[in-house]
Design an enzyme around this catalytic site. Sequence first.
Site, mmCIF file in Angstrom:
data_model
loop_
_atom_site.group_PDB
_atom_site.id
_atom_site.type_symbol
_atom_site.label_atom_id
_atom_site.label_comp_id
_atom_site.label_asym_id
_atom_site.label_seq_id
_atom_site.Cartn_x
_atom_site.Cartn_y
_atom_site.Cartn_z
ATOM 1 N N HIS B 152 0.859 -1.174 0.000
ATOM 2 C CA HIS B 152 0.000 0.000 0.000
ATOM 3 C C HIS B 152 0.896 1.225 0.000
ATOM 4 O O HIS B 152 1.536 1.539 1.011
ATOM 5 C CB HIS B 152 -0.889 -0.040 1.247
ATOM 6 C CG HIS B 152 -1.764 1.158 1.387
ATOM 7 N ND1 HIS B 152 -1.934 1.821 2.566
ATOM 8 C CD2 HIS B 152 -2.505 1.819 0.476
ATOM 9 C CE1 HIS B 152 -2.752 2.843 2.389
ATOM 10 N NE2 HIS B 152 -3.106 2.869 1.121
ATOM 11 N N GLY B 167 3.269 4.958 4.080
ATOM 12 C CA GLY B 167 2.884 5.694 5.279
ATOM 13 C C GLY B 167 1.410 5.424 5.521
ATOM 14 O O GLY B 167 0.746 4.854 4.664
ATOM 15 N N ARG B 168 0.918 5.855 6.689
ATOM 16 C CA ARG B 168 -0.461 5.494 7.031
ATOM 17 C C ARG B 168 -1.458 6.133 6.048
ATOM 18 O O ARG B 168 -1.154 7.126 5.390
ATOM 19 C CB ARG B 168 -0.774 5.863 8.474
ATOM 20 C CG ARG B 168 -0.835 7.374 8.712
ATOM 21 C CD ARG B 168 -1.711 7.709 9.911
ATOM 22 N NE ARG B 168 -1.707 9.148 10.120
ATOM 23 C CZ ARG B 168 -2.464 10.006 9.442
ATOM 24 N NH1 ARG B 168 -3.282 9.583 8.512
ATOM 25 N NH2 ARG B 168 -2.378 11.302 9.684
ATOM 26 N N SER B 169 -2.632 5.527 6.002
ATOM 27 C CA SER B 169 -3.709 6.010 5.151
ATOM 28 C C SER B 169 -3.998 7.473 5.449
ATOM 29 O O SER B 169 -4.147 7.853 6.607
ATOM 30 C CB SER B 169 -4.959 5.192 5.485
ATOM 31 O OG SER B 169 -5.529 4.695 4.360
ATOM 32 N N ILE B 171 -2.044 10.124 4.957
ATOM 33 C CA ILE B 171 -0.915 10.986 5.316
ATOM 34 C C ILE B 171 -0.523 11.892 4.148
ATOM 35 O O ILE B 171 0.156 12.907 4.325
ATOM 36 C CB ILE B 171 0.285 10.156 5.832
ATOM 37 C CG1 ILE B 171 1.212 11.033 6.679
ATOM 38 C CG2 ILE B 171 1.047 9.497 4.694
ATOM 39 C CD1 ILE B 171 2.158 10.291 7.559
ATOM 40 N N GLY B 172 -0.975 11.540 2.948
ATOM 41 C CA GLY B 172 -0.738 12.421 1.794
ATOM 42 C C GLY B 172 0.160 11.848 0.716
ATOM 43 O O GLY B 172 0.786 12.591 -0.037
ATOM 44 N N LYS B 173 0.219 10.519 0.619
ATOM 45 C CA LYS B 173 1.067 9.880 -0.400
ATOM 46 C C LYS B 173 0.614 10.258 -1.808
ATOM 47 O O LYS B 173 1.421 10.631 -2.665
ATOM 48 C CB LYS B 173 1.019 8.351 -0.247
ATOM 49 C CG LYS B 173 1.503 7.833 1.075
ATOM 50 C CD LYS B 173 1.435 6.329 1.151
ATOM 51 C CE LYS B 173 0.025 5.780 1.192
ATOM 52 N NZ LYS B 173 -0.676 6.062 2.452
ATOM 53 N N SER B 174 -0.714 10.174 -2.019
ATOM 54 C CA SER B 174 -1.235 10.466 -3.355
ATOM 55 C C SER B 174 -0.992 11.910 -3.742
ATOM 56 O O SER B 174 -0.682 12.216 -4.897
ATOM 57 C CB SER B 174 -2.737 10.180 -3.414
ATOM 58 O OG SER B 174 -2.977 8.830 -3.141
ATOM 59 N N ASP B 191 -1.496 3.764 -4.541
ATOM 60 C CA ASP B 191 -2.280 3.009 -3.556
ATOM 61 C C ASP B 191 -2.060 1.500 -3.559
ATOM 62 O O ASP B 191 -1.932 0.906 -2.514
ATOM 63 C CB ASP B 191 -3.780 3.288 -3.702
ATOM 64 C CG ASP B 191 -4.265 4.168 -2.580
ATOM 65 O OD1 ASP B 191 -3.407 4.744 -1.914
ATOM 66 O OD2 ASP B 191 -5.472 4.273 -2.376
ATOM 67 N N GLU B 216 -6.764 8.386 -6.051
ATOM 68 C CA GLU B 216 -7.795 9.066 -5.289
ATOM 69 C C GLU B 216 -7.160 10.234 -4.576
ATOM 70 O O GLU B 216 -6.146 10.091 -3.895
ATOM 71 C CB GLU B 216 -8.408 8.126 -4.242
ATOM 72 C CG GLU B 216 -9.569 8.784 -3.511
ATOM 73 C CD GLU B 216 -9.727 8.314 -2.075
ATOM 74 O OE1 GLU B 216 -8.954 7.471 -1.620
ATOM 75 O OE2 GLU B 216 -10.645 8.823 -1.407
ATOM 76 N N ARG B 257 20.664 12.677 11.062
ATOM 77 C CA ARG B 257 21.040 14.071 10.864
ATOM 78 C C ARG B 257 22.188 14.204 9.880
ATOM 79 O O ARG B 257 22.423 15.257 9.318
ATOM 80 C CB ARG B 257 21.427 14.702 12.217
ATOM 81 C CG ARG B 257 20.314 14.614 13.261
ATOM 82 C CD ARG B 257 19.126 15.473 12.869
ATOM 83 N NE ARG B 257 19.445 16.865 12.896
ATOM 84 C CZ ARG B 257 19.247 17.675 13.932
ATOM 85 N NH1 ARG B 257 18.726 17.208 15.035
ATOM 86 N NH2 ARG B 257 19.562 18.944 13.864
#
Lengths: 88, 335
Positions: B152, B167-169, B171-174, B191, B216, B257
């Site tokens: 995913h 990253g979690r659903s 979070i703004g990947k798309s 997705d 989406e 860092r």
Amino acid sequence: MTEREVTIKNKAGLHTRPAASLVKLAAKFKSDFFIDKDGFEINGKSIIGVMTLAAEQGSKLKLRFTGPDEEDAAVAIVELFEQGFGEP
Amino acid sequence: MALGKLKETQRRSITVGFLFEKNKERLKLKPLNGESGFEKEVRDKNIHRPGLALAGYVELFTYDRVQVFGNTEIRYLKHLSLKERLKAFENILQFAMPCMIVTNENELDAEMVEMARKKDISIFQSPLETTKVVYFLSDFLDDQFAPQTVIHGSFIDVYGVGVLLVGRSGIGKSEIALDLVERGHRLVSDDVVMVTRKGEGILIGAGTDVVKHFMEIRGLGLIDVRSIFGIRAIRFQKRVEILIELEEWKQDAEYTRTGLDHESIKIMGVDIPHVRLPIFPGKNVTVITEVIALDYLLKHYGYDAAKEFSKRLDAAITEKTKGKRAIDYFEHDFE
């Protein structure tokens, strides 16, 4: 982890609108939610993922919930499947 | 853990009909006995040359593989009399072979073709050399029986580097993927990314047939990236080279860092560089993703920024030249 098995009941299968109601419902819970169809597992909170399954009437899906409210999520989501997404 | 538990799947079998359909153009296959045996299954990714079996030694005959008849097999059969030839052929026909491929446009006797048809075993003829047939077919079968998993995330080709964002659903990947596409990079899949392990140590990601290049965007709905941005904005497959994990900025979490230590993550047994990227409002993740890809390219070509900096610092410490201005004298340059 909570696991459930459901069968698609409505005639048209898990098409776009039921997929939308499913992910909307799933998004209300904090728990992660996955759907497995024939070994192919997707994230149940992603509409693209759910639509990828192209699950037809009669197909069996394994649902997997993990998180703080997994029990409640399982109850609510299984009920949505049981009702056939409110479709014939 | 960035990916959680991944379910690996592997195809158990393909039908001979499918093998024919997918290879008939590349291998210029011609079925010699119609569609008989098309429903038979191939379960092994290896190929077998049945020379020894034809000569009568069938003890270690791996009959359940695709059988390739090259010049050796055909010349051997040709040097026998017709009667002996049919007997040798009948001897191997008692084994349940999935199909046979005759290379170099060699011919089999009509009797043999008929015998195979009765046993429901397809025979294909190819004008290509045996080495080519074996090469193409091995590659095809290797791919068909390769382990696969679904991840995913969003998968984009950034400056030729395959970047997988997870990253979690929500979070703004798309959104980042869309931003990257807008800046001229190419979307492979959003997705749902199907990842296949090719050979040893190579992961190839692709979309799925249903949702190819759709994505989406929350609050907007489904969009078709190919229709909106055109052919330049997409590609069908790409090697997975970096995994970027997006997460909410946590005050107490430790992030790298210097970049001196490279983290990596195992996906289906393959090590992939793994970057944990904390995000917060105002941080331009798109540009950072581009920089990660470019930095990966630099490293690939032998330049590691963190190491170079570290070297420079070591030199400054030994020469006691710390804190000096980068330019000794400004030479009347008041710009």
